[in-house]
Design a protein around this motif. Sequence first.
Motif, PDB file in Angstrom:
ATOM      1  N   PHE A 188       2.820  -0.947  -9.629  1.00 52.35           N
ATOM      2  CA  PHE A 188       1.917   0.573  -9.844  1.00 52.35           C
ATOM      3  C   PHE A 188       1.038   0.398 -10.375  1.00 52.35           C
ATOM      4  O   PHE A 188       0.275   0.952  -9.159  1.00 52.35           O
ATOM      5  CB  PHE A 188       2.889   1.171 -11.189  1.00 52.35           C
ATOM      6  N   GLU A 189       0.940  -0.357 -11.020  1.00 52.58           N
ATOM      7  CA  GLU A 189      -0.393  -0.733 -11.817  1.00 52.58           C
ATOM      8  C   GLU A 189      -1.529  -1.588 -10.783  1.00 52.58           C
ATOM      9  O   GLU A 189      -2.863  -1.715 -11.328  1.00 52.58           O
ATOM     10  CB  GLU A 189      -0.178  -1.269 -12.526  1.00 52.58           C
ATOM     11  N   ARG A 190      -1.085  -1.978 -10.174  1.00 51.84           N
ATOM     12  CA  ARG A 190      -2.087  -2.832  -8.814  1.00 51.84           C
ATOM     13  C   ARG A 190      -2.973  -2.385  -8.063  1.00 51.84           C
ATOM     14  O   ARG A 190      -3.687  -2.066  -7.045  1.00 51.84           O
ATOM     15  CB  ARG A 190      -0.608  -3.782  -7.859  1.00 51.84           C
ATOM     16  N   ASP A 191      -2.166  -0.754  -7.681  1.00 50.42           N
ATOM     17  CA  ASP A 191      -3.624   0.239  -6.745  1.00 50.42           C
ATOM     18  C   ASP A 191      -3.599   0.658  -5.745  1.00 50.42           C
ATOM     19  O   ASP A 191      -3.942   1.483  -4.774  1.00 50.42           O
ATOM     20  CB  ASP A 191      -4.582   0.165  -7.900  1.00 50.42           C
ATOM     21  N   GLY A 192      -2.082  -0.422  -4.934  1.00 58.64           N
ATOM     22  CA  GLY A 192      -2.015  -0.827  -3.326  1.00 58.64           C
ATOM     23  C   GLY A 192      -0.603  -0.916  -2.916  1.00 58.64           C
ATOM     24  O   GLY A 192       0.355  -1.607  -4.152  1.00 58.64           O
ATOM     25  N   ASN A 193       0.109  -0.185  -2.282  1.00 65.89           N
ATOM     26  CA  ASN A 193       1.063   0.178  -1.326  1.00 65.89           C
ATOM     27  C   ASN A 193       1.580  -1.594  -1.361  1.00 65.89           C
ATOM     28  O   ASN A 193       3.046  -1.623  -1.201  1.00 65.89           O
ATOM     29  CB  ASN A 193       0.942   0.997  -0.196  1.00 65.89           C
ATOM     30  N   TYR A 235      10.216   3.918   1.971  1.00 63.59           N
ATOM     31  CA  TYR A 235       8.917   4.864   1.905  1.00 63.59           C
ATOM     32  C   TYR A 235       7.109   4.749   1.842  1.00 63.59           C
ATOM     33  O   TYR A 235       6.532   4.784   2.388  1.00 63.59           O
ATOM     34  CB  TYR A 235       8.983   5.940   0.369  1.00 63.59           C
ATOM     35  N   LEU A 236       7.400   3.689   1.043  1.00 64.73           N
ATOM     36  CA  LEU A 236       5.917   3.034   0.548  1.00 64.73           C
ATOM     37  C   LEU A 236       5.330   2.353   2.196  1.00 64.73           C
ATOM     38  O   LEU A 236       4.090   2.345   2.436  1.00 64.73           O
ATOM     39  CB  LEU A 236       5.623   1.897  -0.133  1.00 64.73           C
ATOM     40  N   LYS A 237       5.752   1.880   3.192  1.00 66.61           N
ATOM     41  CA  LYS A 237       6.401   1.265   3.750  1.00 66.61           C
ATOM     42  C   LYS A 237       5.490   2.190   5.277  1.00 66.61           C
ATOM     43  O   LYS A 237       4.850   1.778   6.144  1.00 66.61           O
ATOM     44  CB  LYS A 237       6.645   0.474   4.231  1.00 66.61           C
ATOM     45  N   GLU A 238       6.007   3.143   4.568  1.00 65.98           N
ATOM     46  CA  GLU A 238       6.344   4.303   5.779  1.00 65.98           C
ATOM     47  C   GLU A 238       4.368   5.016   5.780  1.00 65.98           C
ATOM     48  O   GLU A 238       4.847   5.876   6.878  1.00 65.98           O
ATOM     49  CB  GLU A 238       7.520   5.004   6.250  1.00 65.98           C
ATOM     50  N   THR A 239       4.412   5.400   4.317  1.00 64.01           N
ATOM     51  CA  THR A 239       4.109   6.717   4.351  1.00 64.01           C
ATOM     52  C   THR A 239       1.780   6.212   5.186  1.00 64.01           C
ATOM     53  O   THR A 239       1.590   4.838   4.666  1.00 64.01           O
ATOM     54  CB  THR A 239       3.529   6.822   2.750  1.00 64.01           C
ATOM     55  N   GLU A 240       0.961   7.170   4.882  1.00 64.82           N
ATOM     56  CA  GLU A 240      -0.312   6.858   5.084  1.00 64.82           C
ATOM     57  C   GLU A 240      -1.126   6.438   3.835  1.00 64.82           C
ATOM     58  O   GLU A 240      -1.937   6.246   4.172  1.00 64.82           O
ATOM     59  CB  GLU A 240      -0.481   8.325   5.400  1.00 64.82           C
ATOM     60  N   LEU A 241       0.041   6.696   2.766  1.00 67.59           N
ATOM     61  CA  LEU A 241      -0.941   7.050   1.826  1.00 67.59           C
ATOM     62  C   LEU A 241      -1.049   5.455   1.292  1.00 67.59           C
ATOM     63  O   LEU A 241       0.288   4.479   1.330  1.00 67.59           O
ATOM     64  CB  LEU A 241      -0.035   7.620   0.172  1.00 67.59           C
ATOM     65  N   LYS A 242      -1.735   4.711   1.124  1.00 68.75           N
ATOM     66  CA  LYS A 242      -2.163   3.310   0.530  1.00 68.75           C
ATOM     67  C   LYS A 242      -1.893   3.020  -1.019  1.00 68.75           C
ATOM     68  O   LYS A 242      -2.194   1.577  -0.770  1.00 68.75           O
ATOM     69  CB  LYS A 242      -3.247   2.700   1.524  1.00 68.75           C
ATOM     70  N   GLY A 243      -2.368   3.541  -1.662  1.00 71.40           N
ATOM     71  CA  GLY A 243      -2.785   3.278  -3.156  1.00 71.40           C
ATOM     72  C   GLY A 243      -4.648   3.855  -3.310  1.00 71.40           C
ATOM     73  O   GLY A 243      -4.740   3.852  -2.558  1.00 71.40           O
ATOM     74  N   ARG A 244      -4.867   3.941  -5.025  1.00 70.18           N
ATOM     75  CA  ARG A 244      -5.701   4.319  -4.808  1.00 70.18           C
ATOM     76  C   ARG A 244      -6.672   3.491  -4.599  1.00 70.18           C
ATOM     77  O   ARG A 244      -7.819   3.340  -4.314  1.00 70.18           O
ATOM     78  CB  ARG A 244      -5.919   4.718  -6.982  1.00 70.18           C
ATOM     79  N   LYS A 245      -6.316   1.784  -5.093  1.00 75.23           N
ATOM     80  CA  LYS A 245      -7.148   0.795  -4.299  1.00 75.23           C
ATOM     81  C   LYS A 245      -7.907   0.761  -2.926  1.00 75.23           C
ATOM     82  O   LYS A 245      -9.327   0.505  -2.965  1.00 75.23           O
ATOM     83  CB  LYS A 245      -6.480  -0.159  -4.624  1.00 75.23           C
TER      84      LYS A 245
END
Length: 129
Positions: A57-62, A117-127
């Motif tokens: 989670f703390e890595r900020d990217g999916n 979910y993370l593989k399919e979402t358009e959100l890619k993380g804060r990074k």
Amino acid sequence: MATVERFEDLNVWKAAREFCKLIHQFTLRNDFCNDFKLVSQIRASSGSVMDNIAEGFERDGNKEFCQFLSFSKGSCGEARSQLYRALDAGYISKADFDQAYNQAMEISKMLSGFIAYLKETELKGRKFK
């Protein structure tokens, strides 16, 4: 869907924490606590389940998060295997085994769903904002 700001807000992390606490309680028992190697291994693997969720989670990217969730899932499987060793050695009862095993299986399912979910979402993380 609400934005998750901290890994502590993730239900899968909360479940992994409860699993880790249960394993720790088992390892405090007289016969179990004397098997130093198994105690160390099962505490480490159950702790890795929650720790890898937090680190990813703390890595900020999916992509990295998915990788760490996969590590977490592997640690969950390792802990399940060690539960069999504890059962076979007579350190825990079948009821204790079933409780912990079922928790671990539920966590594995949650992790699999979260990875998908993370593989399919358009959100890619804060990074990547």
